[in-house]
Structures are given as C-alpha cells and as structure tokens.
Design a protein around this motif. Structure first.
Motif, PDB file in Angstrom:
ATOM      1  N   ASP A  84      48.695  35.214  43.837  1.00  0.00           N
ATOM      2  CA  ASP A  84      47.686  36.273  43.939  1.00  0.00           C
ATOM      3  C   ASP A  84      46.267  35.762  43.665  1.00  0.00           C
ATOM      4  O   ASP A  84      45.968  35.271  42.578  1.00  0.00           O
ATOM      5  N   LYS A  85      45.432  35.924  44.660  1.00  0.00           N
ATOM      6  CA  LYS A  85      44.048  35.436  44.574  1.00  0.00           C
ATOM      7  C   LYS A  85      43.272  36.127  43.446  1.00  0.00           C
ATOM      8  O   LYS A  85      42.519  35.493  42.721  1.00  0.00           O
ATOM      9  N   SER A  86      43.481  37.423  43.304  1.00  0.00           N
ATOM     10  CA  SER A  86      42.745  38.180  42.299  1.00  0.00           C
ATOM     11  C   SER A  86      43.125  37.727  40.886  1.00  0.00           C
ATOM     12  O   SER A  86      42.273  37.593  40.004  1.00  0.00           O
ATOM     13  N   ILE A  87      44.417  37.442  40.679  1.00  0.00           N
ATOM     14  CA  ILE A  87      44.889  36.991  39.362  1.00  0.00           C
ATOM     15  C   ILE A  87      44.368  35.583  39.074  1.00  0.00           C
ATOM     16  O   ILE A  87      43.944  35.276  37.959  1.00  0.00           O
ATOM     17  N   GLY A  89      41.579  34.417  40.228  1.00  0.00           N
ATOM     18  CA  GLY A  89      40.150  34.612  39.966  1.00  0.00           C
ATOM     19  C   GLY A  89      39.893  34.957  38.506  1.00  0.00           C
ATOM     20  O   GLY A  89      38.993  34.397  37.869  1.00  0.00           O
ATOM     21  N   SER A  90      40.700  35.868  37.957  1.00  0.00           N
ATOM     22  CA  SER A  90      40.530  36.245  36.538  1.00  0.00           C
ATOM     23  C   SER A  90      40.780  35.047  35.639  1.00  0.00           C
ATOM     24  O   SER A  90      40.088  34.842  34.637  1.00  0.00           O
ATOM     25  N   ILE A 171      47.855  31.536  34.998  1.00  0.00           N
ATOM     26  CA  ILE A 171      47.748  32.381  36.197  1.00  0.00           C
ATOM     27  C   ILE A 171      48.762  33.508  36.050  1.00  0.00           C
ATOM     28  O   ILE A 171      49.919  33.242  35.804  1.00  0.00           O
TER      29      ILE A 171
ATOM     30  N   LYS B 325      53.981  43.893  41.501  1.00  0.00           N
ATOM     31  CA  LYS B 325      52.565  43.913  41.874  1.00  0.00           C
ATOM     32  C   LYS B 325      52.331  44.776  43.111  1.00  0.00           C
ATOM     33  O   LYS B 325      53.177  44.804  44.025  1.00  0.00           O
ATOM     34  N   LYS B 385      33.795  43.807  39.443  1.00  0.00           N
ATOM     35  CA  LYS B 385      35.241  43.753  39.273  1.00  0.00           C
ATOM     36  C   LYS B 385      35.597  44.174  37.856  1.00  0.00           C
ATOM     37  O   LYS B 385      34.939  43.733  36.898  1.00  0.00           O
TER      38      LYS B 385
END
Lengths: 171, 577
Positions: A84-87, A89-90, A171, B325, B385
């Motif tokens: 997951d790209k969003s995860i 990123g965080s 991640i 998810k 975000k």
C-alpha cells in the motif's frame, strides 16, 4: 589484490574465447569477429538496458529518500505498491521525523526481468543514519530485493522485501 | 509392424527432401523421386511465385559484450567514532565484470548474462570473488527455457520474487491454449548461498510451482497458480522451518470500456518443522484482494478491498499478514491544467486479537495546478493528509500539509517545498510539530565548448516537541557546480554541503561534505573508445557534541569502465551491418 584482478579478468576472457571457438565449430561458415561494432553496441543489449533502468530507478529512489524529498520519492512508487502506497508514505514520514541524517550506499548484485516486464533488483547496501531523538549515528548493512514495475512509461517501486531499505520505522 | 512404420517415415522424409530439391529447378513442375529411383512429375496449377523454403532460411549469428568496471578506493577514516563510518579504512579495490551474449542457432534464440565481482572490501562482499549474475534463456517458437536467476511473477500472493533455478514457459498469443509456466528453484539472495560456501550458509527454501493463464473470453483473463516451498538446512536449533503450499486464482475482467475489475484469492497451508521449544502445527490461511478501476471522461476512480488472514503465510509472494484494508481514490482532471486527487484508506490490524486491534484512517486531498499565474513552466501542488489510529492502544492523530511550487525564472529552474506536520498521541504521550522547507535552484550555461551547471540546495526542519518542551533544528544545504566539455567527452561535478542538527537536549552534530567527480571518455583508446576513466574524491567531517563520536572520512576512488562489443557471424552479414 592485483593477482585477484588479473585472475578474474583472465577467467572472463577465457570464457569469451571458448564461447567464440564453440560458435565457430557449430556454424562451420566463414567466421568473423568484429570488435567495437557500433551497430551491435552494448547499449542495445536487453540485459544491459534492464540493468541501466534498474540502476537509474534505484538511484532516483535513494537520492529522493536521502534528501527527504517526500513528493519526489513518492513519484517513484507505483500506485499498485503491494504493501500500500499510502501506508508506505506514512512510514517514510516517520523515518524523516526520527532520523536527521540518512545516507545509503548500495551495490546492485543482480537484475532480472520477468516475462510480464517487472524487474527484480537484488542489492547490498550500507546505510548510515542519525537518530535525532537518541542522538546516535549508526551504520548497518544488508541484502534486500526491490521489485520495479513500469507505470506511465517510468519504472517505479512495486514491492520490497525485508529488510526494508525505505520505511525503516515499519510499513 | 515397426519396420513398416520406419520405412513409411523414411519414404516420407525422402519424398519431402526430393520435392524441395526439384522444386528449386522448375517452379511449375514438381518432380518427386521415390526410393527406387523412379521419378513422378506433378504439374502444379499455379506455381509458387517465391521459393518459400529459401525465404525462411535463418543465418546464425551472435553478439557478445563484456563490460568491465574496475576501481581502486583509498579511504582514510579517523577519529574516535570511526566505527559509525560507512567507509572501510584502507585501500580496497572493486572489479565488476559482466558478459552479455545473444544470438541464434537456426530458429533457436538464446541470450545470457554472466556477472561477477572481485573485491577485498568486506563491507561490499565477504569473499574476494563472487558471482553476481548467472542467467541464460533459450527460446524456440512458443517455448522458452530460462536457467540461473529466474524471475517468474505468478501473482502478488503466490510468487513475486527471484529464484536460483530454472523455468519453462509456453506462450502463444494466437492459439486457444493456456500459457503455462513451470518453475523450480531456491530462494537464495546470492549464488554463494546456493553453492553453500563458507560464510554464506543459510537456510534453504526450495520452491516449485506452476501457473496457467488464459484469456477465457476477450474480456476475461484468469490465472491459477500452485506454489510449494520447503525449508531445510536449519542453521540454529531455534530456527523454524516451514513447508508451505499456496493455491491462487487471479483474474482481470473488463466488462465495458473504461471499467476493469481485477483481483486475487489465495489459500495457504503452512506446516512448521518446529525448532527447540516449539510445537508443531499446521495453519490454513487465506488472502483476498479485489480492485475496481473506472475511467471515464475526466475522472478515474479506484476502489480496493483486501483481507489477509492472520494464518496466511506467503514466503515468496507479497502480503501484509493479519490486515484488512479498503481504499478509494478519485482523480479528477478539471481542465488540462488543474487536477484534483482525493483518497481514503482504512485498514485494520490484528484481526483475530481484539485486544491489540487498531483501526487506521487516512483521508487525503490534493490539487495540482500547472501554468499558475499563466506562467509556462510553473506547477504547484497542495496536499493534505490525515492519519488517525484508534484502538485499545493510545490513539495517534497525525496530519500533514504540503505545498510545492516549481517554476523557471529566466534561466534559473526553481523547486520549493514547504511542509507542516503535527504528530499527536493521546495521553500526552506525543505532541510534535514539524515545519520543513526546502528549495533548489539550478541552471545551465553554455560558454563555448564548456557547459556549466551550478546548483544550490537548501532545506531545514524545525521539530517542536511540546511534551519535552524543545525544538530540534535540522539545517542542510549544498552548493554544486557541474562542468561538462562535450567535445572532449568530459563530465565533472563539484559539491560542498553541510548538515547541522541543533538539539537542546540531544547530541548536536555538524557534518561537512565536499566531493568532486571527474569522468572522461578518451578517444585514444581506438576501438575501446567507449571506455570511461573516472576519479572521485570526497572529504566528510562528522562532529558531535559528544566528542567521542567524532570522525572524518577522506576517500579517493579511481577507475576504468571498459565495454567491449563483439559480433560473431558470417563475414557478408557483418559487412552488410
């Protein structure tokens, strides 16, 4: 040291010569070897091209990560990143918060392309990081694998295996 | 019976050969010689206009390339904190050689790559000489056999990594048969692990699997995979070894133009060969992912749902175990200059353990504007975000705001980023603000035969910790000057930079960097004039408030990169090329 270099070079050339002799025996035709032929230069070899693409993409990822350029780093991550790209990123942002200095030296061992166009890059790395909170600089090294995929005509990070090169905080 | 069969085959072959020979002489009459010497003449109604058999003749040829990169590194690391350096003190060498080859023997196409490196730097490799690549591929018609480093990507959950082994693939876009891939190999990171050399012993994970893929209808493509992996060679008594089976189905369905539904379902069975103090068990797990992509007009919508069971194990695929998810993304192109991006991701960990379970919410919104203020090269990005984690553990609430602006003013390219982030954890465990700014300026000037490329990069982070009541400041900048002389094939770069960490409670540091690099492709090497000579030097000085951590690195690397290209084949073919 010199002995090692000479041995390695000689071994490689021996393989080449033996391969060429074998080729001559198989073809049984007037035979010619042309060195430095621009029509068949190394730049046109698929393996070599794949290695160049992989090296460039990995360098782009490392450079953006080291310089804490979040937007640029995420541009080199695929929308289909498997974890997951969003995860990711965080996690990258948490790395930037925790570490005040990040430098990665890597040596690409192996590049393999799959039939569906993905590229697997196996690399050795040495990473130096400064933990801002603990006030400590540490250096670690290891071996990991990155999978790249072509997206919008650019190769991007598709998957990564442990130990993670990016997103150290998890991640 | 057997003899008759052999005779008939021989007759057929003989007839076939004779037909080819006579056909070349006179195109409208085919003379067929039988085994007893008799000749039959068959006149064709319309003789073939072209000698088809000659047209299909393939010339054997091959090309080889050797790329040899050799460098000598002289490093000097000084100071009480030198253990933190990533450089190896002393003189080291590194040689990296690759041999590439490809060609054909009739209709058999082959290519290969053999690579190795030699070094005395233990940080690069433990052994003096190692293999980096061993891969070869042979293709005959629709059949491909690959050996050595093999990367067959079955699907995300089943197989998505390289193996040291072999694979076979049947693929034909024209027939109605499924594509078949069979693979066997060991999941070792290096060839030295596979050769079980000293210092490279590690657990063996042998995998074998098969994948069938087929276009069931013009709109539906599906693949099924089976992969088994067996572990052996336990290195420590406490190591757990596994036997793992994965059955997977993946698909892509395009019912109408602009709509794609794709996904994968996988089931795993994992047995452990328990180490000391472990109990043997067998786990059955599953993982599912479904994604819908809708694209129409200015909008692109992407919906994903994924659930990976806590007992699902994939050792050669990729999955976040014990996670559920869902995410939605919407990209809307308002006009050719303005694009809106929005997304929402939710995920939940610890599915089977409600005590540790947490939910994560990540909404985000962004806008990209090109030609802002009607400036040709301008581009702005604004994004927000949120990142919220709830559950039995303390609640996290982080949010990020980012603004970036790129433009060109006269001959100067500019890239600016400003970010603000807040990290907050319930119970006053964390309340931190992060302000960051970075800018880079670069330009390029042609001064006759010389191209100058000066650049400046500067960035700062101010991290305010409200709980500890302190502000950490990180400042980093660098000044660079690139100088190229294309006529003489010279590329060079000089860079100076500094990174400062100022922390009222931690260990402050000040790091200085200077580097210079020079690359030259000399023309006096004749046929080897694609070779590159390079020289790199750097001085890095790391100073800390705690002086026992100080160290300095001086490094010089020089080397040569030599590519050699060889073409092997018929002389006339070479001349024609």
């Amino acid at each position: 040291m010199i002995k090692f270099i000479i041995k390695f070079t000689l071994t490689a050339f021996l393989i080449l010569i033996l391969t060429a002799q074998k080729a001559e025996a198989v073809w049984k035709v007037p035979f010619d070897v042309k060195i430095g032929n621009p029509q068949n230069s190394i730049e046109r070899n698929e393996y070599y091209q794949t290695q160049l693409i992989a090296t460039k993409t990995v360098n782009n990822l490392i450079s953006a990560y080291e310089n804490k350029n979040f937007a640029r780093f995420m541009n080199f991550v695929s929308e289909d990143f498997t974890l997951d790209k969003s995860i990711l990123g965080s996690s990258i942002r948490q790395d930037y918060l925790k570490y005040s200095y990040i430098r990665i030296n890597c040596f690409i061992n192996n590049v393999v392309k799959s039939s569906d166009g993905k590229i697997a890059v196996s690399l050795n790395y040495t990473r130096t990081i400064e933990d801002r909170i603990a006030g400590k600089m540490t250096s670690d090294s290891g071996n990991t694998e990155l999978i790249l995929i072509k997206e919008d005509n650019v190769y991007k990070l598709f998957s990564t295996r442990k130990p993670y090169l990016f997103g150290i905080t998890g991640i | 019976m057997k003899r008759k069969l052999i005779c008939s085959l021989a007759l057929c072959c003989a007839l076939n050969l004779s037909t080819r020979l006579v056909n070349a002489k006179e195109l409208d009459v085919i003379e067929v010689k039988d085994l007893k010497g008799g000749v039959q003449q068959i006149k064709t109604p319309e003789p073939p206009k072209e000698p088809i058999l000659l047209k299909g003749k393939v010339e054997n040829q091959a090309e080889f390339h050797v790329l040899n990169d050799i460098q000598l590194n002289i490093n000097d690391v000084q100071g009480p904190g030198k253990a933190s350096s990533s450089h190896t003190d002393g003189t080291t060498y590194l040689e990296n050689m690759n041999i590439y080859g490809k060609g054909n023997l009739g209709k058999l196409d082959y290519n290969f790559n053999i690579g190795g490196k030699a070094t005395n730097d233990n940080r690069v490799e433990l052994r003096g000489m190692t293999f980096t690549s061993l891969q070869g591929q042979a293709k005959y018609g629709n059949n491909t056999v690959t050996g050595g480093d093999v990367f067959e990507s079955f699907s995300q959950y089943s197989l998505n990594t390289t193996l040291k082994g072999a694979s076979y693939k049947y693929y034909n876009a024209d027939d109605n048969l499924p594509d078949v891939t069979v693979v066997i190999g060991n999941a070792y990171p290096k060839w030295e692990n596979a050769f079980k050399l000293k210092d490279y012993h590690m657990m063996q994970r042998r995998a074998y699997g098969v994948n069938l893929r087929h276009d069931l209808t013009p709109k539906l493509n599906a693949g099924i995979s089976y992969l088994r992996s067996d572990d052996s060679d336990r290195q420590a008594d406490t190591d757990t070894l596994y036997n793992n089976n994965i059955y997977s189905l993946d698909y892509e369905y395009k019912p109408i133009k602009g709509l794609t539904v794709r996904g994968e379902s996988a089931f795993s069975q994992t047995k452990n060969q328990a180490g000391i103090n472990e109990i043997k068990h067998t786990l059955f797990g599953n993982a599912h992912r479904i994604e819908t992509i809708a694209q129409g007009g200015p909008s692109r919508v992407n919906l994903v749902y994924e659930r990976v069971n806590p007992k699902f194990e994939t050792f050669l695929g990729s999955a976040s175990q014990d996670r559920q998810k869902a995410s939605a993304k919407w990209k809307y192109k308002y006009n050719k200059n303005i694009t809106l991006n929005s997304g929402f991701t939710w995920f939940q960990n610890s599915l089977s353990n409600s005590a540790n379970r947490n939910d994560n919410y990540k909404p985000e919104l962004g806008v990209n504007i090109k030609r802002l203020f009607n400036r040709r090269y301008s581009e702005a990005d604004i994004s927000f975000k949120f990142d919220k984690r709830t559950g039995k553990r303390p609640v996290n609430f982080d949010h990020y705001t980012n603004l970036s602006y790129r433009d060109r003013f006269g001959f100067v390219d500019m890239d600016n980023n400003f970010g603000f982030a807040q990290y907050r954890t319930s119970g006053n465990a964390r309340n931190t603000y992060d302000f960051n700014y970075s800018t880079s300026l670069g330009t390029r000037h042609n001064l006759g035969a010389v191209v100058l490329k000066p650049s400046i990069n500067a960035g700062s982070n101010f991290i305010e910790d409200e709980i500890l009541n302190k502000i950490d400041k990180i400042i980093e900048y660098s000044v660079g000057l690139g100088m190229d002389i294309p006529k003489h094939k010279i590329t060079s770069n000089f860079k100076f930079g500094q990174n400062i960490l100022a922390s009222p409670q931690g260990d402050c540091s000040n790091k200085l960097f200077t580097s210079i690099s020079f690359y030259y492709k000399p023309s006096f090497l004749g046929k080897l004039n694609s070779s590159t000579i390079f020289l790199r030097a750097s001085i890095n000085d790391f100073n800390f408030e705690t002086r026992s951590r100080n160290f300095a690195e001086k490094s010089i690397s020089m080397g040569l990169n030599i590519p050699i290209d060889l073409f092997v084949g018929k002389k006339d073919k070479v001349e024609r090329l």
